[in-house]
Design an enzyme around this catalytic site. Sequence first.
Site, PDB file in Angstrom:
ATOM      1  N   ASP A  30       0.858  -1.183   0.000  1.00 56.27           N
ATOM      2  CA  ASP A  30       0.000   0.000   0.000  1.00 56.27           C
ATOM      3  C   ASP A  30       0.903   1.245   0.000  1.00 56.27           C
ATOM      4  O   ASP A  30       1.769   1.368   0.876  1.00 56.27           O
ATOM      5  CB  ASP A  30      -0.857  -0.047   1.282  1.00 56.27           C
ATOM      6  CG  ASP A  30      -1.781   1.161   1.406  1.00 56.27           C
ATOM      7  OD1 ASP A  30      -1.579   2.151   0.664  1.00 56.27           O
ATOM      8  OD2 ASP A  30      -2.687   1.111   2.256  1.00 56.27           O
ATOM      9  N   GLU A  80      30.444   4.638   5.328  1.00 57.33           N
ATOM     10  CA  GLU A  80      30.392   3.187   5.467  1.00 57.33           C
ATOM     11  C   GLU A  80      30.212   2.580   4.072  1.00 57.33           C
ATOM     12  O   GLU A  80      29.799   1.441   3.932  1.00 57.33           O
ATOM     13  CB  GLU A  80      29.298   2.751   6.436  1.00 57.33           C
ATOM     14  CG  GLU A  80      27.920   3.286   6.112  1.00 57.33           C
ATOM     15  CD  GLU A  80      26.876   2.837   7.115  1.00 57.33           C
ATOM     16  OE1 GLU A  80      26.704   1.626   7.282  1.00 57.33           O
ATOM     17  OE2 GLU A  80      26.211   3.715   7.716  1.00 57.33           O
ATOM     18  N   CYS A 112      26.480   4.783  10.575  1.00 58.99           N
ATOM     19  CA  CYS A 112      25.981   6.138  10.278  1.00 58.99           C
ATOM     20  C   CYS A 112      26.521   7.196  11.240  1.00 58.99           C
ATOM     21  O   CYS A 112      26.183   8.375  11.124  1.00 58.99           O
ATOM     22  CB  CYS A 112      24.455   6.155  10.299  1.00 58.99           C
ATOM     23  SG  CYS A 112      23.759   4.905   9.248  1.00 58.99           S
ATOM     24  N   SER A 202      16.626  -3.059  15.067  1.00 60.22           N
ATOM     25  CA  SER A 202      17.411  -1.819  14.902  1.00 60.22           C
ATOM     26  C   SER A 202      16.592  -0.599  15.327  1.00 60.22           C
ATOM     27  O   SER A 202      17.130   0.341  15.923  1.00 60.22           O
ATOM     28  CB  SER A 202      17.928  -1.670  13.465  1.00 60.22           C
ATOM     29  OG  SER A 202      16.881  -1.357  12.564  1.00 60.22           O
ATOM     30  N   HIS A 234      19.200  11.450  13.408  1.00 58.44           N
ATOM     31  CA  HIS A 234      19.628  10.618  12.284  1.00 58.44           C
ATOM     32  C   HIS A 234      18.348  10.044  11.682  1.00 58.44           C
ATOM     33  O   HIS A 234      17.530   9.466  12.412  1.00 58.44           O
ATOM     34  CB  HIS A 234      20.548   9.490  12.775  1.00 58.44           C
ATOM     35  CG  HIS A 234      20.735   8.423  11.749  1.00 58.44           C
ATOM     36  ND1 HIS A 234      21.205   8.703  10.481  1.00 58.44           N
ATOM     37  CD2 HIS A 234      20.481   7.085  11.760  1.00 58.44           C
ATOM     38  CE1 HIS A 234      21.241   7.575   9.770  1.00 58.44           C
ATOM     39  NE2 HIS A 234      20.799   6.590  10.522  1.00 58.44           N
TER      40      HIS A 234
HETATM   41  N1  CAA Z   1      -0.698   3.195   5.998  1.00 58.41           N
HETATM   42  C1  CAA Z   1       0.021   3.827   6.963  1.00 58.41           C
HETATM   43  N2  CAA Z   1       0.982   3.209   7.704  1.00 58.41           N
HETATM   44  C2  CAA Z   1       1.238   1.905   7.441  1.00 58.41           C
HETATM   45  C3  CAA Z   1       0.526   1.189   6.447  1.00 58.41           C
HETATM   46  C4  CAA Z   1      -0.484   1.889   5.704  1.00 58.41           C
HETATM   47  N3  CAA Z   1      -1.186   1.281   4.750  1.00 58.41           N
HETATM   48  N4  CAA Z   1       1.006  -0.069   6.426  1.00 58.41           N
HETATM   49  C5  CAA Z   1       1.998  -0.156   7.366  1.00 58.41           C
HETATM   50  N5  CAA Z   1       2.122   1.042   7.976  1.00 58.41           N
HETATM   51  C6  CAA Z   1       3.065   1.418   9.046  1.00 58.41           C
HETATM   52  C7  CAA Z   1       3.217   0.377  10.124  1.00 58.41           C
HETATM   53  O1  CAA Z   1       2.183   0.469  11.082  1.00 58.41           O
HETATM   54  C8  CAA Z   1       4.592   0.742  10.680  1.00 58.41           C
HETATM   55  O2  CAA Z   1       4.452   1.870  11.515  1.00 58.41           O
HETATM   56  P1  CAA Z   1       5.179   1.903  12.953  1.00 58.41           P
HETATM   57  O3  CAA Z   1       6.641   1.660  12.686  1.00 58.41           O
HETATM   58  O4  CAA Z   1       4.896   3.253  13.483  1.00 58.41           O
HETATM   59  O5  CAA Z   1       4.609   0.785  13.746  1.00 58.41           O
HETATM   60  C9  CAA Z   1       5.365   1.207   9.450  1.00 58.41           C
HETATM   61  O6  CAA Z   1       4.365   1.472   8.453  1.00 58.41           O
HETATM   62  C10 CAA Z   1       6.316   0.170   8.900  1.00 58.41           C
HETATM   63  O7  CAA Z   1       5.630  -1.024   8.752  1.00 58.41           O
HETATM   64  P2  CAA Z   1       6.332  -2.413   9.091  1.00 58.41           P
HETATM   65  O8  CAA Z   1       6.997  -2.349  10.423  1.00 58.41           O
HETATM   66  O9  CAA Z   1       5.332  -3.499   8.877  1.00 58.41           O
HETATM   67  O10 CAA Z   1       7.427  -2.423   7.928  1.00 58.41           O
HETATM   68  P3  CAA Z   1       8.513  -3.496   7.583  1.00 58.41           P
HETATM   69  O11 CAA Z   1       8.391  -4.714   8.409  1.00 58.41           O
HETATM   70  O12 CAA Z   1       8.463  -3.660   6.117  1.00 58.41           O
HETATM   71  O13 CAA Z   1       9.903  -2.816   7.987  1.00 58.41           O
HETATM   72  C11 CAA Z   1      11.657  -1.367   8.595  1.00 58.41           C
HETATM   73  C12 CAA Z   1      10.152  -1.482   8.299  1.00 58.41           C
HETATM   74  C13 CAA Z   1      12.035  -2.300   9.753  1.00 58.41           C
HETATM   75  C14 CAA Z   1      11.966   0.064   8.985  1.00 58.41           C
HETATM   76  C15 CAA Z   1      12.450  -1.769   7.308  1.00 58.41           C
HETATM   77  O14 CAA Z   1      12.181  -0.853   6.287  1.00 58.41           O
HETATM   78  C16 CAA Z   1      13.943  -1.853   7.519  1.00 58.41           C
HETATM   79  O15 CAA Z   1      14.479  -2.887   7.917  1.00 58.41           O
HETATM   80  N6  CAA Z   1      14.691  -0.729   7.234  1.00 58.41           N
HETATM   81  C17 CAA Z   1      16.138  -0.686   7.371  1.00 58.41           C
HETATM   82  C18 CAA Z   1      16.592  -0.611   8.813  1.00 58.41           C
HETATM   83  C19 CAA Z   1      16.452   0.770   9.440  1.00 58.41           C
HETATM   84  O16 CAA Z   1      16.298   1.774   8.785  1.00 58.41           O
HETATM   85  N7  CAA Z   1      16.523   0.809  10.769  1.00 58.41           N
HETATM   86  C20 CAA Z   1      16.443   2.061  11.505  1.00 58.41           C
HETATM   87  C21 CAA Z   1      17.253   2.054  12.761  1.00 58.41           C
HETATM   88  S1  CAA Z   1      18.957   1.608  12.385  1.00 58.41           S
HETATM   89  C22 CAA Z   1      19.695   3.064  11.847  1.00 58.41           C
HETATM   90  O17 CAA Z   1      19.174   4.118  12.035  1.00 58.41           O
HETATM   91  C23 CAA Z   1      21.010   2.997  11.128  1.00 58.41           C
HETATM   92  C24 CAA Z   1      20.759   3.084   9.656  1.00 58.41           C
HETATM   93  O18 CAA Z   1      20.796   4.167   9.070  1.00 58.41           O
HETATM   94  C25 CAA Z   1      20.481   1.835   8.952  1.00 58.41           C
END
Ligand code: CAA
Length: 389
Positions: A30, A80, A112, A202, A234
């Site tokens: 979505d 990195e 980062c 993370s 960040h």
């Molecule tokens: N409308 C509105 N919101 C929606 C939605 C919809 N239709 N469907 C889902 N969402 C929301 C969910 O409720 C969730 O919100 P919350 O986090 O507030 O609960 C959000 O969208 C994400 O949904 P999911 O958790 O289901 O998403 P996902 O499992 O696909 O993974 C993620 C999300 C873990 C961030 C993934 O993108 C990821 O692994 N990213 C890379 C890791 C990262 O960025 N980590 C951040 C901390 S580490 C760091 O900062 C160092 C760095 O730079 C990497």
Amino acid sequence: MTKVGIDQINFYTSNLDIDMVDLAHARNEDPNKYLIGIGQNKQAVIPNTQDAVTLAANAADPLIDDDNRKRIDMVIFGTESGIDNSKSAAMYLQHLLNLKPETRAFEIKQACYGATAGLKMACDYVTLHPSKRVLVIGSDIARYGLHTPGEVTQGGGAIAMVISSDPKVIAFDQNSAFYSKDIMDFWRPLYRSEALVDGHYSNDVYINFFKHTWHQYQKMTGLKINDFKAFTFHLPYTKMGLKGLRAILPKASSIKQQSLLNEFEASRKYNRYVGNLYTGSLYLSLLSLIDHADDLEANDRIGLFSYGSGAQGEFYSGILQPQFKNANRASKIQNNLKHRKQISISQYEKIFNSNQKIKAADIKLDSSDDNAKFILKGIHDQKRVYGTK
Ligand code: CAA
């Protein structure tokens, strides 16, 4: 006490992007998950004629006037996305920018957090040597892989900052709260060009490190949430910073909460359209705040939370200086972002996979679509060949 901080700052990203609605459709998600749930609208696509070195050179070049060329005698390159396991990206950069040879140039790595480590080191150095300046870089290409949950949080670009004892943008306090712990939330083994990540873990570690350093900082300084005009984070994806801010908002009055949320919206505008810069993300967010918030004033206090997986967190703050706004720089950045070429998801996938090719010993790259000043022309005799257009 010498005032030390960011004297000049600039940002560069490539001239290509993809729309997150297109990506959502291609991945059967979505669109609101990406636009609202993750908080990203667009993502920079970095062609293989750009790497951490050229992105940094393109960001730093406009800052290098005669005065800086004379006074900069240290280049600290946070990344990195290193291009060599031995030689630092700072050496190539020093050459491309034609900086004087009497310079210390080196690279720092801690996910980062690298640019913050460099900035803190630069501030200490300039405090001791107030006539000197340091060029600090945060330059990266965020790669998780096609069809992965991290894909929507990719991006890339570079931030360049000149640190001086007469800072025009922001002067930092010496107090800083930091915290580190050996954990596996995000990493990239030497043999991989895409990161590995335990995504939800993370997020939790990020929030815990933020809360910990924020409490430590308050104890250390006696400052409270009301003393801050804005908090910058960040931003691996912009919703992450919102989660951080929400973790401390209950301590503020409802008027203050609204004001901090408004500042946060200003601080994530650029990041929404670029994606993750890894080392540069926090400083892109600071730039976004300065360029978009219309109620900031000199002497306002801004909080900064830096996070590097693995993991290192640091909270610190600074005071905006009288000339913190720079309309010329802001309009150039906004113009560049607006005039990027939006490509299709299949074009992006092709570019993403073509990155493998530059592992060859000898290759000439086609840079006809790249409008950057500094480009990677190819690899000859196992050596990267850089040039200008
Ligand atoms: N409308 C509105 N919101 C929606 C939605 C919809 N239709 N469907 C889902 N969402 C929301 C969910 O409720 C969730 O919100 P919350 O986090 O507030 O609960 C959000 O969208 C994400 O949904 P999911 O958790 O289901 O998403 P996902 O499992 O696909 O993974 C993620 C999300 C873990 C961030 C993934 O993108 C990821 O692994 N990213 C890379 C890791 C990262 O960025 N980590 C951040 C901390 S580490 C760091 O900062 C160092 C760095 O730079 C990497």
